[in-house]
Design an enzyme around this catalytic site. Structure first.
Site, short mmCIF file in Angstrom:
data_model
loop_
_atom_site.label_atom_id
_atom_site.label_comp_id
_atom_site.label_asym_id
_atom_site.label_seq_id
_atom_site.Cartn_x
_atom_site.Cartn_y
_atom_site.Cartn_z
N LYS A 189 2.30 -8.68 -2.18
CA LYS A 189 3.24 -7.71 -2.10
C LYS A 189 3.84 -7.75 -0.52
CE LYS A 189 4.69 -4.25 -0.65
NZ LYS A 189 5.85 -4.10 0.34
N GLY A 242 -2.02 -4.46 7.98
CA GLY A 242 -0.85 -3.75 8.38
C GLY A 242 -1.60 -2.59 9.15
N GLY A 247 -3.72 1.68 6.07
CA GLY A 247 -5.26 0.93 5.72
C GLY A 247 -5.92 2.22 5.02
N GLU A 264 -6.92 -5.44 7.97
CA GLU A 264 -6.82 -6.11 9.50
C GLU A 264 -5.79 -5.17 10.03
OE1 GLU A 264 -9.22 -9.60 9.26
OE2 GLU A 264 -8.03 -8.54 10.94
N CYS A 298 -0.26 -7.64 16.25
CA CYS A 298 -1.48 -6.67 16.12
C CYS A 298 -2.33 -6.73 17.25
CB CYS A 298 -2.18 -6.89 14.98
SG CYS A 298 -2.73 -8.60 14.57
N GLU A 398 -0.09 2.92 19.03
CA GLU A 398 0.34 1.32 18.79
C GLU A 398 2.01 1.55 18.70
OE1 GLU A 398 -0.39 -0.60 15.15
OE2 GLU A 398 -0.68 -2.19 16.38
#
Ligand code: NAP
Ligand code: MG
Length: 495
Positions: A189, A242, A247, A264, A298, A398
């Protein structure tokens, strides 16, 4: 910008649309819903994709299960390796098309997507070598001389792959490679904002001779198709890349059938520059450690700790460097930076620029949405905040945009304390010519990767991963296949 679509991307763009890739074929979505995907360089619709839901995920998982139990289960390691090498050659031959589709779809400059070719191919070759590495052990038995004990390793089954939009051309391979090397099957996906290279790769896999159903792609929204895949009772494992927030949702969804997970997640990585560093290397290295891919990486080193005695010089040089960067039409091979992925992401990044200024940090470079010929796209200038405090929101959250926060420090102990004062643990770097300082930092920093006098390079044979809220599971290295295999012990009584 009203650039025509480059010819390399035209055939695929004219055939893709409103369909998932299930069981080796394009298939219309069950609900008939669609979602537009945009070219972030122009703000215009690039393609319309199927908006998958539970029924499409059901169909894709059933197809992956049939393939797992069918002809794919008979493939020997050598056959899987051969298939990965055929895939490698097809990706190599079709790379210009893939690079062009990726640039159109998610906005990375064409030089960046072209330059990724060597890495993508290296990653596929790495997984081809791993196909021969799914082995157990024989263990001298303490049960008696009549006993033989050994371990076998077998593929876990159907893997759900959920990936973000910041580089699907490569990030899909950390899932496809592991699955194809071990004999698992996959339902991917991709992110609604960047699905095209995943769909095109699925087509190429069929051309390479992959049995139908081994790799399926369902497009659509994370909250619909993604959530259905994460919760599906017949998915054995989810490999997710993501945000940390998503997560957590994946962890909750995994509870239904105790799915194995690889996560991750996000980062707020410290990049630490000591006064004894070679600033000629540290300035561009640290700058591009954030500005590459417009900050949408990331492990970007967005908390840039600079020893106070060189802070003024460093900031001055960093600002000068940021102003040399060419930001614009990502199809133009002269450009070093492209747009952000979406209007939503642009709004998010601009809101952090406001937050930084309100918090009292000094905005010393950039901070504006770009105007002129690129005004319709989602472009923002490379941005630097100086005199940031590690407790400010721009140093804790972030941002996922080209925004650097420079934070001064005095001693190595201070730097270590500040570097580890974060909920994340993904990347990190140290710039110093003193081996003692480097040693102290590489052992002291709590993160999955430490770069020393460099930033951002990855070797698939070594790999990378995260700790703390940056997730768990390792991509690359000897450990990568662990998540795609389960182990069973066998005790043979030879009496
Ligand atoms: P995101 O919102 O978490 O989305 C990632 C993927 O999850 C997308 O395919 C998304 O689909 C899907 N998704 C969203 N909600 C879901 C749900 N409830 N259930 C299942 N799937 C769901 O992340 P993003 O904003 O796209 O990407 C940026 C983030 O990824 C950053 O935090 C970055 O640090 C992280 N990242 C980490 C790594 C790493 O290796 N650690 C690498 C790259 C990026 P839609 O987009 O279609 O909604
Ligand atoms: Mg797009």
């Amino acid at each position: 910008m009203t650039d025509p679509i480059p010819s390399a991307a035209v055939p695929f763009l004219s055939r893709v649309g409103n369909q998932h890739f299930i069981g080796g074929k394009w298939q219309a979505g069950a609900g008939g819903l669609v979602v537009d995907t945009f070219n972030p360089g122009t703000g215009k619709v690039l393609a319309t994709l199927a908006r998958g839901g539970e029924q499409d995920i059901d169909a894709a998982v059933a197809s992956a299960r049939r393939a797992f139990e069918g002809p794919w289960s008979k493939f020997t390691p050598a056959q899987r390796q051969e298939l990965l090498m055929r895939m490698h050659d097809l990706i190599e031959r079709n790379y210009e098309e893939l690079a062009t589709l990726e640039t159109l779809d998610m906005g990375a400059p064409i030089t960046r997507t072209r330059n990724l070719k060597a890495f993508v191919l290296q990653v596929i070759r790495f997984f081809a070598s791993q196909a021969m590495n799914c082995k157990g052990q024989t263990i001298p038995s303490s049960l008696g001389s009549n006993f033989t004990s050994l371990t076998l390793r077998a593929p876990v089954g159907v893997v759900g792959g959920i990936i973000p939009w910041n580089g699907p051309l490569i990030s899909q391979w950390w899932i496809l490679g592991g699955a194809l090397a071990t004999g698992c099957t996959v339902v991917m996906k991709p992110a609604e904002d960047a699905s095209l290279t995943v769909l095109r790769t699925a087509e190429l896999l069929m051309e390479a001779g992959l049995p139908e159903g081994v790799v399926n792609v369902v497009t659509g929204l994370g909250s619909e198709a993604g959530a259905a895949l994460a919760a599906h009772p017949d998915v054995d494992r989810v490999a997710f890349t993501g945000s940390t927030e998503t997560g957590r949702a994946i962890i909750r969804a995994s509870a239904s059938n105790i799915k194995r997970l690889q996560l991750e997640l996000g980062g707020k990585s410290p990049d630490i520059v000591f006064a004894d560093a070679d600033l000629d290397k540290a300035v561009p290295g640290a700058a591009m450690g954030v500005f590459n891919n417009s900050g949408q990486i990331c492990y970007a080193g967005t908390r840039l700790f600079v020893q106070r005695s060189v802070q003024d010089e460093f900031v001055e040089r960093l600002v000068a460097f940021s102003k040399t960067l060419k930001v614009g039409n990502p199809l133009d091979a002269d450009m070093q930076l492209g747009p952000l992925i979406s209007a939503r992401q642009l709004e998010r990044v601009m809101s952090y620029v406001d937050i930084g200024s309100q918090e009292g940090a000094d905005l010393v470079a950039g901070g504006e949405r770009m105007q002129g010929p690129v005004a319709d796209g989602y472009f923002i200038e490379p941005t630097v905040f100086a005199n940031v405090n590690n407790s400010m929101r721009i140093a804790r959250e972030e941002i996922f945009g080209p925004v650097i926060s420079v934070i001064p420090f005095d001693t190595a102990e201070d730097a270590l304390k500040l570097a580890n004062d974060t909920e994340f643990g993904l990347g990190s770097a140290v710039w110093s010519s003193n081996i003692g300082t480097v040693n102290k930092m590489m052992h002291g920093i709590k993160a999955g990767t430490v770069w020393v006098n460099c930033y951002g390079m990855i070797d698939p044979a070594v790999g990378f991963g995260g700790v703390k809220h940056s997730g768990y599971g390792w991509k690359g290295g000897d450990q990568h296949l662990d998540g795609f295999l389960y182990q069973k012990s066998v005790y043979i009584n030879g009496d």
